[in-house]
Write a protein that holds these residues in place. Structure first.
Motif, PDB file in Angstrom:
ATOM      1  N   ILE A   1       0.830  -1.197   0.000  1.00 24.92           N
ATOM      2  CA  ILE A   1       0.000   0.000   0.000  1.00 24.92           C
ATOM      3  C   ILE A   1       0.870   1.255   0.000  1.00 24.92           C
ATOM      4  N   THR A   2       0.541   2.189  -0.873  1.00 24.33           N
ATOM      5  CA  THR A   2       1.170   3.505  -0.879  1.00 24.33           C
ATOM      6  C   THR A   2       0.070   4.559  -0.993  1.00 24.33           C
ATOM      7  N   VAL A   3       0.440   5.805  -0.813  1.00 22.32           N
ATOM      8  CA  VAL A   3      -0.533   6.884  -0.984  1.00 22.32           C
ATOM      9  C   VAL A   3      -0.299   7.645  -2.290  1.00 22.32           C
ATOM     10  N   ASN A   4       0.684   7.202  -3.066  1.00 18.57           N
ATOM     11  CA  ASN A   4       1.010   7.917  -4.308  1.00 18.57           C
ATOM     12  C   ASN A   4       0.797   7.080  -5.559  1.00 18.57           C
ATOM     13  N   GLY A   5       0.083   5.963  -5.434  1.00 19.52           N
ATOM     14  CA  GLY A   5      -0.270   5.177  -6.605  1.00 19.52           C
ATOM     15  C   GLY A   5       0.751   4.147  -7.037  1.00 19.52           C
ATOM     16  N   ILE A   6       1.891   4.081  -6.387  1.00 12.33           N
ATOM     17  CA  ILE A   6       2.895   3.070  -6.734  1.00 12.33           C
ATOM     18  C   ILE A   6       2.369   1.693  -6.337  1.00 12.33           C
TER      19      ILE A   6
END
Length: 320
Positions: free
Chosen positions: A115-120
């Motif tokens: 999980i990331t918050v920047n779409g990676i």
């Protein structure tokens, strides 16, 4: 109450009080009521365990495996609860005398979720030197084996707490079990990591019902056994045998996973140095109709081979 109908029997179900643990316990309660035709209902009793009280410290520095189950196990032993619902990956290899893992309901997705918050979507795509948050020594070691340039910070807490830490910018990425996210209807937040890339913790995605058979009516024991999924039990048997063979604890980075694929049981297990600099991986197969004894041997022998390959002593995390 309908004339002539016996009153409902209530079973006290011990569980942690986290949102995920409550979802799991409520599902078990619903299954008990359904299978009993409404004659038996579950009463949820929540506990704050030693593991729940940790906010920043690693499990390995506070007692390791069992921190999420001990208080609930004690309540089953002294009769405050009739049964317990545990995430199997939290259950130590040795369970309290007199208790039995009566059932393993059908397994949910065993993979880790990235999980990331920047779409990676992949660990490989994180920028050099990025920070990953996790409290799992296994995930830390596997991450460093794949990306030794990354920084690791400790992320403790339930699913919601760890997601909040990610949103607060304490790390660029973290991991959560896909099983838990699925049960919370949050699977869309994560990218599943292939088992071939990160072997999950033994028992990941499995819940188990623990009880003292000698303290329950035989018809209740029979009812609880109906919650068992035979394929999940076989997978759990192999994975826990691997854990027991290696005396698995939170001080050793290890993963073990059994699955039924192409008409064969396939097992993969690994142990890593805490810094990810070295890993030992073993695989094994068992036939379609493998018994519990054969699945035990599948996991046990993989652990035995890993111990031999590592020179007899498994690498363990040492306090600074």
């Amino acid at each position: 109450m309908t004339a002539g109908k016996a009153p409902q029997k209530s079973l006290k179900i011990g569980t942690r009080g986290s949102p995920l643990a409550l979802v799991q316990a409520r599902q078990v309660a619903a299954d008990i009521e359904r299978l009993s035709g409404g004659d038996v209902v579950g009463e949820i009793v929540t506990f704050t365990t030693g593991g729940d009280k940790l906010t920043t410290e690693r499990l390995i520095n506070a007692g390791g495996k069992g921190l999420f189950t001990r208080e609930i196990d004690a309540a089953v032993d002294d009769g405050r609860c009739d049964l317990a619902v545990h995430s199997l990956k939290d259950v130590p290899g040795a369970i309290p005398d007199g208790q039995e893992l009566l059932a393993y309901p059908k397994r949910e997705d065993p993979r880790d979720g990235f999980i990331t918050v920047n779409g990676i979507k992949r660990l490989a795509d994180l920028p050099e030197g990025a920070t990953v948050g996790t409290a799992s020594l296994r995930r830390e070691s596997q991450t460093l084996a794949l990306r030794p340039d990354l920084n690791i910070v400790t992320f403790r807490g339930n699913v919601q707490t760890r997601l909040r830490k990610l949103e607060d910018g304490l790390a660029e990425a973290t991991y959560l079990a896909m099983a838990g996210l699925t049960r919370l209807d949050m699977a869309h937040l994560a990218s599943p990591v292939p088992v071939e890339t990160m072997i999950p913790a033994a028992g990941q995605g499995i819940i188990t019902i623990a009880a003292r058979p000698d303290a329950l009516d035989s018809d209740i024991v029979a009812l609880l056994r109906k919650l068992d999924d035979p394929m999940t039990r076989l997978a759990a048997t192999a994975e826990r045998a691997f854990l027991v063979e290696l005396d698995g604890s939170c001080r050793t980075a290890m993963g073990g996973h059994a699955c039924f694929h192409d008409d064969l049981w396939k097992f993969s297990g690994e142990v890593l140095r805490p810094d990810g600099s070295e890993r030992w991986v073993e695989h094994g197969i068992a036939q379609t109709d493998a018994s519990e004894d054969e699945m035990t041997e599948l996991g046990r022998s993989a652990g035995e081979r890993i111990r031999a390959a590592a020179g007899g002593n498994l690498p363990a995390y040492e306090d600074d």
